[in-house]
Design an enzyme around this catalytic site. Structure first.
Site, PDB file in Angstrom:
ATOM      1  N   ASP A  30       0.831  -1.199   0.000  1.00 55.19           N
ATOM      2  CA  ASP A  30       0.000   0.000   0.000  1.00 55.19           C
ATOM      3  C   ASP A  30       0.871   1.256   0.000  1.00 55.19           C
ATOM      4  OD1 ASP A  30      -2.363   1.353  -0.009  1.00 55.19           O
ATOM      5  OD2 ASP A  30      -2.843   0.995   2.096  1.00 55.19           O
ATOM      6  N   ASN A  78     -10.462  -3.185  -6.501  1.00 60.58           N
ATOM      7  CA  ASN A  78      -9.664  -2.186  -7.229  1.00 60.58           C
ATOM      8  C   ASN A  78     -10.242  -1.809  -8.598  1.00 60.58           C
ATOM      9  OD1 ASN A  78      -6.389  -3.294  -5.995  1.00 60.58           O
ATOM     10  ND2 ASN A  78      -7.733  -1.690  -5.250  1.00 60.58           N
TER      11      ASN A  78
HETATM   12  C1  FPP Z   1      -1.667   0.015  -3.630  1.00 59.29           C
HETATM   13  O1  FPP Z   1      -1.241   1.368  -3.536  1.00 59.29           O
HETATM   14  C2  FPP Z   1      -1.033  -0.649  -4.782  1.00 59.29           C
HETATM   15  C3  FPP Z   1      -1.693  -1.296  -5.794  1.00 59.29           C
HETATM   16  C4  FPP Z   1      -3.153  -1.404  -5.838  1.00 59.29           C
HETATM   17  C5  FPP Z   1      -0.966  -1.902  -6.936  1.00 59.29           C
HETATM   18  C6  FPP Z   1       0.253  -2.676  -6.560  1.00 59.29           C
HETATM   19  C7  FPP Z   1       0.887  -3.245  -7.760  1.00 59.29           C
HETATM   20  C8  FPP Z   1       2.209  -3.271  -8.012  1.00 59.29           C
HETATM   21  C9  FPP Z   1       3.215  -2.730  -7.087  1.00 59.29           C
HETATM   22  C10 FPP Z   1       2.675  -3.903  -9.278  1.00 59.29           C
HETATM   23  C11 FPP Z   1       2.997  -5.376  -9.070  1.00 59.29           C
HETATM   24  C12 FPP Z   1       3.347  -6.000 -10.364  1.00 59.29           C
HETATM   25  C13 FPP Z   1       3.375  -7.340 -10.617  1.00 59.29           C
HETATM   26  C14 FPP Z   1       3.591  -7.852 -11.972  1.00 59.29           C
HETATM   27  C15 FPP Z   1       3.147  -8.326  -9.573  1.00 59.29           C
HETATM   28  P1  FPP Z   1      -2.319   2.514  -3.649  1.00 59.29           P
HETATM   29  O2  FPP Z   1      -2.481   2.877  -5.077  1.00 59.29           O
HETATM   30  O3  FPP Z   1      -3.584   2.091  -2.978  1.00 59.29           O
HETATM   31  O4  FPP Z   1      -1.657   3.677  -2.868  1.00 59.29           O
HETATM   32  P2  FPP Z   1      -2.414   4.808  -2.014  1.00 59.29           P
HETATM   33  O5  FPP Z   1      -3.056   4.090  -0.863  1.00 59.29           O
HETATM   34  O6  FPP Z   1      -1.289   5.683  -1.589  1.00 59.29           O
HETATM   35  O7  FPP Z   1      -3.377   5.480  -2.913  1.00 59.29           O
END
Ligand code: FPP
Length: 250
Positions: A30, A78
């Site tokens: 996160d 998501n």
């Molecule tokens: C949450 O941060 C993150 C995600 C929903 C996506 C995570 C995906 C990756 C790191 C890519 C992984 C790739 C592979 C191929 C496995 P957020 O967007 O919710 O952050 P925020 O809470 O600050 O808004």
């Protein structure tokens, strides 16, 4: 003048007990959006940087002798994000898989995607199939990626599959126990995580591995996912090794 070198932590830090490491770590990655926002950059920059963090964590687990890692890449909730972000993430998963497959083979990684994969774009499904087939006989670290994953959805689909077997007369109601239920989960065959790490401070499970995390130790750090590194893992493991795991006993 001596220049202070950053600590690289290639090997297991000596203050950790190698006989008491988690055998499976799960991570809720996160804070990508916040990381990017703090830099005045679009949220997708955070996801891009998050991939590098995940790659190094996977290597670190291998280097330190932790045999399984599961990462929460995309939840069933998501899809409610802005369309451009969802499309970016789908394309990112596909591109990363295509780019990293050769290296995963060379590093003996076994990859499994867990979640409702049939609802993903077909080009991504093809890359997922290929990566799982190509790596299925690898014997190194077990890397699971939860994509279009929801814990409740996983439990409901298991119930439906079992009910269907009962309806067909293939199993009896009395045969249903925890061991049988396990067999219908996306994660079947992979030992449950001992440690859940969540970055960026939230104290929630967010529908992640609800069945499998029943006895996991939970470690939450304020660090945003793109900034998570080997020293952070070191701290999480030190904390884990101080916990007394009783599994409901005294
Ligand atoms: C949450 O941060 C993150 C995600 C929903 C996506 C995570 C995906 C990756 C790191 C890519 C992984 C790739 C592979 C191929 C496995 P957020 O967007 O919710 O952050 P925020 O809470 O600050 O808004």
């Amino acid at each position: 003048m001596t220049v202070k070198q950053p600590i690289v932590l290639n090997d297991l830090p000596p203050d950790l007990d190698s006989t008491c490491l988690p055998q499976h770590i799960a991570v809720i990655m996160d804070g990508n959006g916040r990381w990017a926002k703090r830099r005045g950059r679009p949220r997708i920059m955070g996801h891009q940087r998050g991939v590098d963090t995940l790659k190094d964590l996977l290597r670190c687990c291998r280097d330190w002798g932790i045999p399984a890692l599961t990462a929460y890449a995309f939840s069933t909730e998501n899809w409610g994000r802005p369309l451009e972000e969802v499309e970016f993430l789908m394309t990112l998963f596909e591109r990363v898989l295509r780019r990293e497959l050769e290296e995963m083979m060379a590093e003996n990684v076994r990859i499994r995607f867990v979640g409702n994969l049939a609802a993903l774009p077909s080009s991504l499904q093809a890359e997922i199939d290929r990566s799982m087939k190509d790596t299925e006989n690898n014997t190194g670290i077990q890397f699971s990626v939860a994509t279009n994953y929801g814990g409740r959805q996983e439990i409901v689909q298991s119930c439906r599959a079992i009910a269907d077997q009962v309806k067909q007369g293939l199993i009896n109601l009395d045969d249903i126990d925890e061991a049988l239920f396990e067999k219908y989960l996306y994660t079947t065959g992979i030992p449950h995580p001992d440690l859940l790490i969540r970055t960026s401070g939230e104290m929630r499970l967010s529908n992640f591995l609800l069945w499998q995390l029943a006895y996991a130790e939970i470690y939450v750090t304020q660090t945003l996912w793109p900034d998570f590194n080997r020293e952070e893992l070191h701290q999480a493991l030190l904390d884990y090794q101080q916990r007394e795991r009783r599994f409901g006993k005294v």
